[in-house]
Design an enzyme around this catalytic site. Structure first.
Site, PDB file in Angstrom:
ATOM      1  N   ARG A 180      -0.807   0.475  -7.918  1.00  0.00           N
ATOM      2  CA  ARG A 180      -2.003   0.263  -7.116  1.00  0.00           C
ATOM      3  C   ARG A 180      -2.910  -0.750  -7.789  1.00  0.00           C
ATOM      4  O   ARG A 180      -2.789  -1.024  -8.982  1.00  0.00           O
ATOM      5  CB  ARG A 180      -2.762   1.589  -6.918  1.00  0.00           C
ATOM      6  CG  ARG A 180      -3.313   2.174  -8.217  1.00  0.00           C
ATOM      7  CD  ARG A 180      -3.864   3.575  -8.022  1.00  0.00           C
ATOM      8  NE  ARG A 180      -4.996   3.605  -7.132  1.00  0.00           N
ATOM      9  CZ  ARG A 180      -6.251   3.386  -7.505  1.00  0.00           C
ATOM     10  NH1 ARG A 180      -6.519   3.082  -8.764  1.00  0.00           N
ATOM     11  NH2 ARG A 180      -7.227   3.448  -6.638  1.00  0.00           N
ATOM     12  N   LEU A 181      -3.799  -1.306  -7.002  1.00  0.00           N
ATOM     13  CA  LEU A 181      -4.942  -2.066  -7.480  1.00  0.00           C
ATOM     14  C   LEU A 181      -6.177  -1.421  -6.874  1.00  0.00           C
ATOM     15  O   LEU A 181      -6.170  -1.049  -5.697  1.00  0.00           O
ATOM     16  CB  LEU A 181      -4.867  -3.532  -7.044  1.00  0.00           C
ATOM     17  CG  LEU A 181      -3.893  -4.460  -7.772  1.00  0.00           C
ATOM     18  CD1 LEU A 181      -3.843  -5.811  -7.064  1.00  0.00           C
ATOM     19  CD2 LEU A 181      -4.287  -4.635  -9.229  1.00  0.00           C
ATOM     20  N   ASP A 182      -7.231  -1.281  -7.663  1.00  0.00           N
ATOM     21  CA  ASP A 182      -8.466  -0.729  -7.124  1.00  0.00           C
ATOM     22  C   ASP A 182      -8.988  -1.606  -5.994  1.00  0.00           C
ATOM     23  O   ASP A 182      -8.675  -2.799  -5.921  1.00  0.00           O
ATOM     24  CB  ASP A 182      -9.527  -0.632  -8.225  1.00  0.00           C
ATOM     25  CG  ASP A 182      -9.123   0.315  -9.334  1.00  0.00           C
ATOM     26  OD1 ASP A 182      -8.603   1.403  -9.015  1.00  0.00           O
ATOM     27  OD2 ASP A 182      -9.317  -0.033 -10.507  1.00  0.00           O
ATOM     28  N   ALA A 183      -9.817  -1.021  -5.140  1.00  0.00           N
ATOM     29  CA  ALA A 183     -10.364  -1.778  -4.008  1.00  0.00           C
ATOM     30  C   ALA A 183     -11.118  -3.017  -4.474  1.00  0.00           C
ATOM     31  O   ALA A 183     -11.098  -4.056  -3.808  1.00  0.00           O
ATOM     32  CB  ALA A 183     -11.271  -0.884  -3.172  1.00  0.00           C
TER      33      ALA A 183
END
Length: 237
Positions: free
Chosen positions: A39-42
């Protein structure tokens, strides 16, 4: 199927909303039955992989495989050699010691440059991985698109772009690491996984990778005689 996506700022690494104003992956027309690998943070940008191959999760994400991920972080102030060495040795973050990494100041520093826009997605050229420049060749600063909303600006506080190469990806790890050395992260890109770089994949776009590109994703950069080649620090004086 393995897909590379250049995730824009303000997009969650999931297909369902969490109740926040952030957009989700459901808006980008991905094929059915795929899911993000990691994932990548928003509030982070850059390379996100998606696939329908569950075995890739372990192969690409587990630290025992020592699979590199390169990030570019715009931080407050200019880190010293000592600060970069603290990052490279592995810091204690929330009671857990992070694995060693590589940390360096990007040279030349990226330019903030608008290439083109197409509506709300603001499509731009993306950061590229740093390459070795031959003797007598002047390095060209990579272009990075401006962010909407822009980062906070303080007249008296300079900023600096640094590179980090990690083999693990804990929750908000890069941001916590740079904050711990007194250089909060203002903007964060993931520009490379394995040997595959974003290059000309523009923000908000994705494409299925071919066999050669899959090989780059799955490849590992190795240093002979060193199981964890992550102690080097490059400093621009």
């Amino acid at each position: 199927m393995l897909i590379a996506f250049n995730k824009p700022y303000g997009v969650l690494s999931q297909f369902t909303s969490n109740g926040s104003p952030n957009r989700t992956l459901a808006e980008f027309g991905f094929p059915k039955n795929i899911y993000p690998i990691g994932r990548l943070d928003a509030d982070s940008e850059g390379l996100l992989l998606l696939s329908d191959e569950t075995e890739l999760n372990d192969r690409l994400l587990h630290p025992r495989h020592a699979h590199e991920r390169e990030y570019w972080a715009q931080v407050e102030r200019i880190p010293t050699r000592e600060a970069l060495q603290k990052l490279s040795r592995g810091m204690v973050i929330q009671g857990r010691r992070a694995m060693p990494c590589r940390a360096w100041i990007l040279a030349p520093q990226p330019n903030i440059e608008v290439i083109s826009t197409r509506g709300r997605d603001a499509f731009h050229r993306v950061p590229i991985c740093t390459d070795k420049v031959g003797d007598g060749v002047e390095p060209v600063p990579p272009a990075i698109p401006p962010r909407d909303p822009p980062i906070r600006f303080r007249k008296t506080v300079p900023t600096c772009w640094i590179g980090l190469e990690l083999i693990e990806g804990k929750n908000r790890q890069v941001r916590r690491m740079t904050a711990a050395i007194g250089h909060p992260t203002l903007r964060l890109f993931r520009v490379r996984i394995g040997k595959f770089c974003l290059n000309n994949l523009v923000a908000g776009q994705w494409r299925e990778l071919n066999a050669s590109e899959r090989g780059l994703i799955l490849a590992k950069l190795t240093v002979p005689g060193n199981k964890l080649p992550f102690a080097a620090v490059r400093r621009v004086d």
